[in-house]
Design an enzyme around this catalytic site. Sequence first.
Site, mmCIF file in Angstrom:
data_model
loop_
_atom_site.group_PDB
_atom_site.id
_atom_site.type_symbol
_atom_site.label_atom_id
_atom_site.label_comp_id
_atom_site.label_asym_id
_atom_site.label_seq_id
_atom_site.Cartn_x
_atom_site.Cartn_y
_atom_site.Cartn_z
ATOM 1 N N ARG A 242 0.867 -1.170 0.000
ATOM 2 C CA ARG A 242 0.000 0.000 0.000
ATOM 3 C C ARG A 242 0.903 1.218 0.000
ATOM 4 O O ARG A 242 1.993 1.190 0.598
ATOM 5 C CB ARG A 242 -0.881 0.045 1.262
ATOM 6 C CG ARG A 242 -2.021 -0.950 1.280
ATOM 7 C CD ARG A 242 -3.137 -0.556 0.294
ATOM 8 N NE ARG A 242 -4.273 -1.463 0.352
ATOM 9 C CZ ARG A 242 -4.449 -2.505 -0.462
ATOM 10 N NH1 ARG A 242 -3.554 -2.789 -1.400
ATOM 11 N NH2 ARG A 242 -5.522 -3.260 -0.347
ATOM 12 N N GLU A 271 -4.282 7.609 -4.646
ATOM 13 C CA GLU A 271 -4.601 6.914 -5.900
ATOM 14 C C GLU A 271 -5.926 7.424 -6.456
ATOM 15 O O GLU A 271 -6.895 7.496 -5.700
ATOM 16 C CB GLU A 271 -4.665 5.402 -5.647
ATOM 17 C CG GLU A 271 -3.306 4.848 -5.274
ATOM 18 C CD GLU A 271 -3.315 3.364 -4.938
ATOM 19 O OE1 GLU A 271 -4.381 2.735 -5.025
ATOM 20 O OE2 GLU A 271 -2.248 2.843 -4.590
ATOM 21 N N HIS A 290 -1.946 0.328 -9.574
ATOM 22 C CA HIS A 290 -2.489 -0.613 -8.562
ATOM 23 C C HIS A 290 -3.194 -1.795 -9.233
ATOM 24 O O HIS A 290 -4.410 -1.965 -9.126
ATOM 25 C CB HIS A 290 -3.445 0.118 -7.608
ATOM 26 C CG HIS A 290 -3.660 -0.631 -6.325
ATOM 27 N ND1 HIS A 290 -3.936 -0.017 -5.131
ATOM 28 C CD2 HIS A 290 -3.617 -1.957 -6.041
ATOM 29 C CE1 HIS A 290 -4.076 -0.918 -4.176
ATOM 30 N NE2 HIS A 290 -3.886 -2.121 -4.714
HETATM 31 C C1 DGY Z 1 -5.658 -6.207 -2.681
HETATM 32 O O1 DGY Z 1 -6.475 -7.065 -3.053
HETATM 33 O O2 DGY Z 1 -5.698 -5.716 -1.553
HETATM 34 C C2 DGY Z 1 -4.542 -5.796 -3.580
HETATM 35 O O3 DGY Z 1 -4.276 -4.447 -3.483
HETATM 36 C C3 DGY Z 1 -4.694 -6.253 -4.990
HETATM 37 O O4 DGY Z 1 -3.887 -5.583 -5.876
#
Ligand code: DGY
Length: 324
Positions: A242, A271, A290
């Site tokens: 993240r 984002e 992402h």
């Molecule tokens: C999630 O599923 O949390 C991830 O960020 C997938 O990319």
Amino acid sequence: MKHKIYATYPLTEEVKHFLEEHCKIKQWGGEGRIPREVLLRELNDVEGMYTAGGTMAGMIDQELLDHAPNLKVVSNVSVGFNNFDLEALKKRNVIGTHTPHVLDETVADLAFGLLLATARRIPELDRFVKTGSWKTTTKYSDTYGKDVHGSTLGIIGMGRIGEAIAKRARFGFDMDLLYYNRSRKPEAEERYGAEYCDLASLLQRSDFVLMMTPLTPDTYKLIGKEEFLLMKKSAMFINVSRGQTIDEQALVEALQNGEIAAAGLDVFEQEPIEPDHPLLKMPNVVTVPHIGSATAQTELAMAMRAAENLVAVLQGKKPLNPVQ
Ligand code: DGY
């Protein structure tokens, strides 16, 4: 009577069909992310919410729960659940669910792709060819990258996805593996020859540092100025966790000051990232929007799993993937 639910995450036909057997669905039909005030209004009569983690989805916090008196379950189409205020959910007896397992190998593929693309400068050199800059006079040394095979990979966060990355690194690329994690993983040590170490020595010894840790209060800005300074100047930093697990401004400065060599980023503090962000102007930074789990097969598996989790709770059953 069917249970009322609200979906902020887009529904494919297959998932919609499944959910409609059990639920009456309300859905955001506008462009982009649903405005918070609209969402809060829509939640007044729903029992379930179908959403996703990451910064694209709003926080499931006390304010939201106050607007959703009948809410029983919030189902994330993501493994990450940093959008949940766990205390607030617990206090209101609302169950949170997520979608682990089904995306592990897909996210590991992306993490490794990003690592390779960064090491061998693939996007930069792709632009070089397509813009007609490749000439007979081009010096081969101007296209040099960094070897991945046989180098040392430090993985921060050795969960299921971390292990899937370790498998690729060990058996596909003969890499030496270091890892830092809340707890030791004897199986990963045995299977992949991964060496457990403290964060500082992982940062000092790794050629590639890869973030795969969930975002929690303990991992918030885990990597900042001091940590970048510990890394080798030739180190490449990959983040597939993240955006908030690192201090993004410190990353910008580390790259500008040559404290590390390059970065490959799937996730960002905000984002979508602002188009004029300094990271986007650096040729040694590879970015993707992402997309860790973004393949058609895996997205469908996650979306169905999230739908099943949601329906299970509404039917008074134990969901497959509660977060607590
Ligand atoms: C999630 O599923 O949390 C991830 O960020 C997938 O990319």
